[in-house]
Design an enzyme around this catalytic site. Structure first.
Site, short mmCIF file in Angstrom:
data_model
loop_
_atom_site.label_atom_id
_atom_site.label_comp_id
_atom_site.label_asym_id
_atom_site.label_seq_id
_atom_site.Cartn_x
_atom_site.Cartn_y
_atom_site.Cartn_z
CG ASN A 124 -1.73 1.23 1.41
OD1 ASN A 124 -1.83 2.04 0.47
ND2 ASN A 124 -2.32 1.42 2.58
CD1 TRP A 125 3.26 1.06 -3.03
CD2 TRP A 125 3.29 2.35 -4.87
NE1 TRP A 125 3.90 0.37 -4.01
CE2 TRP A 125 3.94 1.12 -5.16
CE3 TRP A 125 3.19 3.31 -5.87
CZ2 TRP A 125 4.49 0.86 -6.42
CZ3 TRP A 125 3.72 3.03 -7.13
CH2 TRP A 125 4.37 1.82 -7.39
CE LYS A 126 0.00 3.39 4.87
NZ LYS A 126 -0.17 3.57 6.29
CG HIS A 185 -6.08 1.75 4.99
ND1 HIS A 185 -5.67 2.69 5.90
CD2 HIS A 185 -5.05 0.88 4.85
CE1 HIS A 185 -4.44 2.40 6.29
NE2 HIS A 185 -4.03 1.31 5.66
CD GLU A 244 -3.25 5.43 6.79
OE1 GLU A 244 -3.17 5.53 5.55
OE2 GLU A 244 -2.35 4.92 7.50
CD GLU A 266 -3.78 -2.70 7.23
OE1 GLU A 266 -2.63 -2.93 6.90
OE2 GLU A 266 -4.38 -1.65 6.94
N GLY A 298 2.22 1.90 10.86
CA GLY A 298 3.20 2.98 10.78
C GLY A 298 3.92 3.28 12.08
CB SER A 354 4.92 -2.17 12.05
OG SER A 354 4.51 -0.85 12.32
N GLY A 385 2.75 -1.31 4.30
CA GLY A 385 2.76 0.12 3.99
C GLY A 385 4.19 0.59 3.72
N GLY A 386 4.81 1.14 4.75
CA GLY A 386 6.13 1.76 4.62
C GLY A 386 7.16 0.91 3.89
C1 PEP Z 1 -1.01 0.11 6.13
O1 PEP Z 1 -1.23 1.29 6.25
O2 PEP Z 1 -1.82 -0.60 5.50
C2 PEP Z 1 0.20 -0.46 6.73
C3 PEP Z 1 0.22 -1.74 6.95
O3 PEP Z 1 1.22 0.41 6.99
P1 PEP Z 1 2.66 0.05 7.66
O4 PEP Z 1 3.16 -1.23 7.04
O5 PEP Z 1 3.52 1.21 7.31
O6 PEP Z 1 2.44 -0.09 9.12
#
Ligand code: PEP
Length: 259
Positions: free
Chosen positions: A9-11, A99, A101, A171, A177, A217, A238-239
């Site tokens: 997920n590049w956000k 999601h 967010e 999640e 994050g 994470s 994500g990251g």
């Molecule tokens: C996400 O936002 O879907 C996510 C899993 O982010 P991260 O891996 O950065 O925690």
């Protein structure tokens, strides 16, 4: 036997030139891996979708195209929105739905999550429904109740044969994050509970086939352990999906786990 899905997920990251670079780098690295039972997907911003789709198709890359969101409306006066049919026309395979967010910052409630999942599935794409508890809910021992409410509401009224059209991503909000992932045991417990809710709504066969992801994470350091849970069928990343190297390190762990 379920296959694994590793989805990035590049956000709100990567303009289309950066996307070209990242997909090129990813494609090169993936060509050195035998993916076997592991599927790779990326969820770029809307403005990158056409570019990424062209690269994937042109170079026959083993990458599925995903979007991060869509409207539950088909068309009309909804400024700034993108519809499920528009995404389907771009050969999008996966769409993140609800999601945390989107839920927290864009007022996406359980009802809209449900309507969006339906819109995505109706267009022949896979809805990746995201669920998870806040830190406060976790501390109050409400994790399973929150998951049950979110999952039950999202899948209510879906046909029983929806197994290939639905993915659920657990999640926990406190893990997204933050650098603090859930333990493998917590991820497994949550996914097992989610599978039971799906079973009670859509039946045993569908529950046994639907893929459940963990997100929050995830990294190459914890991927193998997280994926070892019998109910954890993949990761939403994500990251660590923003660099080809760190994303491929996670994919390599998934291959090792699913060998
Ligand atoms: C996400 O936002 O879907 C996510 C899993 O982010 P991260 O891996 O950065 O925690």
């Amino acid at each position: 036997m379920r296959t694994a899905l590793i989805a990035g997920n590049w956000k709100l990251n990567k303009d289309h030139l950066e996307a070209i670079h990242l997909i090129g780098d990813l494609g090169l690295r993936l060509s050195n891996l035998d993916l076997g039972r592991v599927e790779v997907a990326v969820h770029p911003p809307f403005t990158d979708l056409r570019t990424v789709q062209s690269l994937v198709e042109g170079d026959k890359l083993p990458i599925s195209l995903g979007a991060q969101h869509c409207s539950h409306h088909h068309h009309g006066a909804f400024t700034g929105e993108v519809s499920a049919p528009m995404l389907a026309k771009l050969q999008t395979r996966y769409v993140l739905v609800g999601h945390s967010e989107r839920r927290a910052m864009f007022a996406m409630d359980d009802q809209v999550v449900h309507q969006t999942a339906k819109a995505v599935i109706t267009e022949g794409m896979v809805a990746v429904v995201c669920v998870g508890e806040t830190e406060a809910e976790r501390e109050q021992g409400q994790t399973l109740a929150v998951l049950e409410r979110q999952v039950r509401s999202a899948i209510a009224g879906l046909p029983d044969n929806v197994a290939d059209d639905l993915v659920v991503a657990y999640e926990p909000l406190w893990a997204i994050g933050t650098g603090t992932a859930a333990t493998a045991a917590d991820a497994q417990d949550a996914c097992s509970a989610i599978r039971r809710v799906i079973e009670s709504t859509l039946g045993t066969a569908t529950a046994g086939s639907v893929r459940l992801l963990y997100g929050g994470s995830a990294s190459s350091a914890n991927a193998f352990e997280l994926l070892s849970g019998p109910d954890v069928d993949g990761l939403l990343v994500g990251g660590a999906s923003l660099e080809a190297q760190s994303f491929c390190d996670i994919i390599a762990e998934a291959i090792r786990c699913y060998r």
